[in-house]
Design a protein around this motif. Structure first.
Motif: not given
Lengths: 484, 566
Positions: A374, A378-379, A329-330, A416-417, A423-424, A382, A326, A477, A419-420, A473
């Motif tokens: 988890l 996980v939160p 690509a960004t 912005l992109p 988060l991942l 993120c 990601v 976002v 940001i994904i 979050l």
């Protein structure tokens, strides 16, 4: 979030000596009146606003009232509730169901809902949460951590003032005062600087007063700092400062866009405030409370820290691999490796993985006491990933590469992109860290000393961490999307 | 109902009911349903259930909807459709309705999941606790001895069995700490604090039951171990009996005085921490007595220290005592440097027979340079007050330390099993005692033959640690009915400190049994410190020892007496 503990009761547990109907009445009244004050922003009549507000107040009291057991917890639950209500009802469900023009499917449609968001947060979430939190503070049920007024004000104020220093260079060179955005220019620079530190002191002291009992470690404190600073941006530059300067509030998306730099400034300030506050507070606890042999854990902090660093590095590598495509690509990855927008090749990927491992070590250090499963880890992961979007590509990367950090809405929009990817990265890092931790501890838990520690790490039901995750979050976002 | 199955089932139903919200994000309703069910089951399985946590699940579900939006709507769906995700702000903004749908799905799921969870709790009761009922019968593994062999066996067994609580592990030891013997000479020489080279067994072991006690007897027929009684405050002394299914003998060795009762009575041992503390305090006591003794002839035996045995223990102790004795002279201005004698008595023609001849000669020459005297091809025959008798000489000395021989403990002697000439228990290649099912032995008390080379394994810590790993693995395999493996280990070499910043090292070349690299002097000493510091168990102990060594560089050695020798 969810320990094995059960909440004593599902309904608010008022002191039987007081009147049980007071809390719902106050909730109805406060939310009704406050939303009525903002009826122009909601584009409704005062009566409709009052009824709608009263209904939401009643729902909040019924669903979240017993969670608001302190003003700080109440505020966070209130903000989470208000953000959810905004996202689901006026901005989400109604346009989707009715197919009206003000849907979120276009940027202008989404931006047109921005004033309602501010109104919900400032006129619903904050007053409702704080009011029920104050009531909750007097409630006699439940086990509460002891609150120290002096420690909260002194540590919070000191941390706030110290965090204010982060903008010194920009204040002197560029006349940039992110915490004072929305205020008219004062007569002299010294007045501005003085007022800047006064605001920083007030934010810090309120942070200590509100969240002393909720904040545990450095990581969760950063999360609280993130959430609180976003709220402070809504409350200060967007609401209070314009009112104080007599120009009237402007809650439009355009105004939000103009103040976007201040939002990033608030977030960076909040993160530093959270870390410094927790560091001082933890140092106090370590030196005077946890150094007491009665409170010591079987393995000393030195061993725990080293282990967390190594697990964090491995987890960060896994996160880097997960987020790599990601970020590639960004265009963030090539930029990081100094390749402009081209393909970074092996060198860039190695740099990316090294940075990922280092950030993972930071995750291990900051969040090692936060996630016990988890659904909790996980939160937090993120939130950590989101924090690094603001700290990394928004601030540190441009500072290191060009010497200037661009906090404008346009810059945020361009990034912005990625940001994904962040988060991942956070989710993958948290998951792998937790797996490594569980792999190590699965049989150690047969040792009663280790199982007791694990039990202490679980946040019991009722703590406001879930509301904080959602608020941080969602706002972290959504705001760059809406205001960019 | 198993907790994970129950949670996942609830998650599947809650996910299915919430999935209509996803149709705004995933246009295909079937795909939305499957996605909702899968994510619901995943979320629910990872969650510890709690009663009435509606608010928490609502918010957590909504929060997790945001990264799921990024992962699925922004990335996965375009990629699965053969398109590149829209990596620009405008493209992402086009996904805003999907974000609302994901948050709605998460929030709905959280509420429905909690409602189903509460219903399930009301219908079938609370979720079963993670703790598994204790299976019966238990297998009880008892390890006798808390040295390198016993401790490592316990640690390896803990890893082998992990959460398998059908196996109970008990370790019996005379002391409650593992003594790191390679550094024992430095305690006697006052370089290190005694407790810094010992690791508490209770802290190091997590699921092993620790019992401090001395083994009196092992009854192989009844399969039980009898411990000597511990004196309780009320004066009673009840022996304790421990039954076992598998027993591991790791009792180590005791000094062998070769039938010389006077030597046994008068000599110091050099096996335990207390021995090292007593030697250090005794040396200081001798200096105190010598300091107030005006007669030089009466001072001589006070300042002469005899060490019997020229192996690793004896040489390292001689080097350490020589440094210590000369180092503290500054505090005793009435004493002369020439009066201090450290004498090493050795039966062979060269010291350190474990190392090559050149290193042995180097060590002897270097130690002689530093004042240590040697009596080679000599044996201690007797000891009287103030006199140590050799076969052709008498040395006037008040201090004799015995490192010249060891033998397996008396418990092993009484055991009715096959032994070698040293008295050690004979074991087969997988470390179990021949003809005695459930009996295992390793370390100094066992006679072990390397399965590949056919040579006898030396009684050193290096071998004991490897034997322990093999034994634990074989014991676990035996209980699981699987084949065991034979013990084989090629020595990695040996290191020995011979005095201030000087050591000898002989390291085996990997994959070559006959070739070795030899080092001596400062470099070997640095290797010794680096290697043994890394081997010292526990980070905390490493830091403490490192600190002690640093202090020793800048400050004189401590002469405070810590125990009363009377």
């Amino acid at each position: 979030m969810h320990g094995s503990h059960d909440l004593p009761k599902s309904q608010p547990t008022s002191n039987p000596k007081t009147f049980p109907w007071i809390e719902p009445c106050v909730a109805v009244l406060v939310s009704g009146v406050c939303l009525m004050l903002g009826h122009t922003q909601l584009a409704t009549t005062p009566a409709d606003s009052f009824i709608f507000g009263a209904l939401l107040g009643l729902i909040f009291w019924w669903g979240f009232g017993n969670r608001a057991n302190s003003p700080g917890a109440g505020l966070i639950w209130g903000l989470g509730f208000a953000a959810l209500v905004w996202l689901l009802i006026p901005a989400g469900l109604l346009p989707l169901v009715t197919g009206t023009q003000r849907s979120m499917s276009t940027l202008s449609g989404a931006r047109s809902h921005f004033p309602e968001l501010v109104a919900y947060l400032v006129l619903l979430g904050m007053p409702l949460g704080l009011t029920l939190g104050i009531f909750g503070g007097f409630r006699s049920s439940g086990v509460k951590r002891k609150f120290h007024w002096g420690r909260a004000i002194v540590v919070g104020g000191f941390a706030g003032t110290l965090s204010g220093l982060v903008f010194s260079r920009w204040m002197y060179e560029g006349e940039f005062y992110p915490l004072l955005a929305g205020l008219p220019q004062l007569n002299s620079r010294s007045e501005m600087v003085g007022f800047h530190f006064l605001v920083a002191l007030l934010i810090g002291a309120s942070f200590g007063l509100l969240f002393q009992t909720d904040v545990r470690g450095l990581g969760s404190s950063m999360g609280w700092g993130l959430g609180f600073s976003i709220f402070c941006w809504f409350f200060g530059p967007l609401t209070l400062f314009p009112l104080l300067s007599g120009v009237g509030v402007d809650w439009s998306a355009d105004q939000g866009n103009a103040l976007f730099g201040s939002l990033v400034g608030h977030i960076i300030y909040g993160l530093i405030l959270g870390v410094i506050y927790a560091a001082i507070d933890r140092a106090w606890l370590k030196l005077f409370i946890q150094s007491d042999p009665l409170n010591r854990e079987p393995e000393g902090p030195g061993v725990n820290v080293l282990r967390s660093l190594s697990w964090g590095a491995l987890a960060g590598l896994a996160g880097g691999v997960a987020a790599g495509p990601v970020l590639l690509a960004t265009g963030v990855l090539p930029k990081l490796a100094g390749f402009g927008n081209g393909f970074p090749g092996l060198k860039g990927f190695v740099i990316h993985l090294t940075v990922s491992a280092l950030i993972g070590m930071m995750y291990g250090l900051l969040f090692r006491n936060e996630g016990s499963s988890l659904s909790v880890g996980v939160p937090w992961g993120c939130v950590f990933g989101l924090i690094w979007w603001y700290v990394g590509p928004m601030t540190l990367v441009p500072l290191l590469l060009t010497g200037v950090a661009d906090w404008s809405a346009n810059a945020a929009s361009a990034l912005l992109p990625s940001i994904i990817g962040h988060l991942l990265y956070g989710a993958a890092t948290a998951t792998v860290f937790l797996l490594l931790e569980h792999r190590y501890e699965r049989w150690l838990l047969l040792d009663p000393r280790n199982s007791a520690r694990e039990q202490r790490r679980m946040r019991p039901v009722g703590t406001p961490a879930p509301a904080l995750w959602f608020f941080a979050l969602a706002m972290g976002v959504l705001l760059p999307i809406l205001l960019g | 109902m198993k907790p994970y199955f129950r949670r996942a089932t609830i998650g599947i139903f809650a996910g299915a009911l919430s999935s209509p919200a996803l149709t705004y994000a995933i246009r295909n309703p079937v795909l939305a349903l499957l996605c909702g069910i899968f994510l619901g089951a995943l979320y629910a399985a990872s969650l510890r259930s709690a009663r009435s946590a509606y608010a928490e699940n609502l918010m957590t579900g909504a929060a997790l909807g945001i990264p799921l939006w990024g992962l699925i709507s922004v990335v996965a769906i375009p990629v699965s459709a053969g398109q590149m995700p829209e990596w620009n702000a405008e493209g992402m903004r086009a996904h805003l309705p999907a974000l609302v749908a994901w948050v709605l799905y998460g929030a709905l799921f959280g509420l429905i999941y909690q409602a189903f969870n509460d219903l399930a709790a009301a219908r079938w009761g609370a979720e079963a606790k993670a703790s598994v009922p204790v299976p019966s019968p238990l297998t009880h593994v008892v390890i006798l001895g808390g040295g390198f062999a016993g401790m490592k066996t316990a640690q390896c067994l803990e890893k082998e069995f992990q959460k398998n609580i059908s196996v109970r592990i008990t370790l019996v030891s005379e002391t409650n700490a593992l003594l790191f013997t390679p550094m024992l000479a430095e305690v006697a020489g006052s370089s290190l604090e005694p407790s810094h080279i010992s690791t508490p067994l209770r802290s190091s072991l997590h699921r092993t039951e620790f019992v401090r006690g001395r083994v009196r007897e092992i009854d192989l027929e009844k399969r039980c171990v009898l411990l000597e009684g511990m004196n309780s405050p009320d004066g009673t002394s009840e022996p304790r009996q421990i039954s076992y299914d598998q027993v591991v003998l790791a009792l180590g060795s005791v000094p062998n005085y070769l039938g010389m009762p006077n030597v046994e009575r008068r000599a110091f041992n050099f096996k335990s921490l207390l021995d090292a503390i007593r030697i250090r305090n005794y040396v200081i006591e001798m200096f105190e007595l010598a300091d107030r003794e005006p007669d030089a002839s009466r001072r001589a035996p006070l300042l002469t220290f005899v060490i019997a045995g020229g192996g690793f223990a004896g040489v390292e102790l001689a080097g350490a005592l020589n440094d210590f004795a000369h180092g503290i002279l500054a505090d005793y201005p009435n004493l002369n440097r020439d009066e201090v004698r450290v004498v090493l008595v050795h039966a062979g023609d060269r010291i350190l027979p474990e190392l090559s001849e050149s290193l042995g000669r180097y060590a002897q020459a270097k130690m002689e340079e530093r004042g240590v005297q040697f009596r080679l091809n000599a044996r201690v025959r007797d000891a009287h007050p103030g006199i140590v008798v050799l076969q052709d000489e008498e040395i006037r000395s008040e201090t004799l330390v015995w490192t010249a021989g060891t033998t397996p403990s008396t418990v092993i002697k009484a055991l009715n099993v096959e032994k070698d000439k040293r008295g050690a228990v004979k074991v087969d290649a997988n470390l179990s005692v021949c003809g005695r099912p459930g009996l295992w032995a390793l370390g100094d008390c066992a006679a072990i033959t390397d399965a590949k080379s056919g040579r006898a394994c030396p009684p050193t810590a290096q071998f004991a640690l490897r034997e322990a790993a093999t034994l634990a693995s074989n014991l676990a395999a035996h209980l699981a009915g699987q084949p065991s493996k034979e013990f084989h280990f090629d020595s990695m070499g040996a290191l020995c400190v011979i005095g201030h910043q000087t050591a000898c090292a002989e390291l085996t070349v990997p994959f070559s049994r006959t070739r070795a690299l030899r080092f001596s002097g400062l470099f070997a000493w640095l290797m010794w410190r680096g290697i043994y510091l890394s081997k010292l168990p526990g980070l905390e102990r490493k830091i403490r020892v490192l600190f002690d060594w640093t202090v020793e560089l800048f400050f004189p050695r401590d002469i405070v007496q810590t125990i009363d020798l009377k």
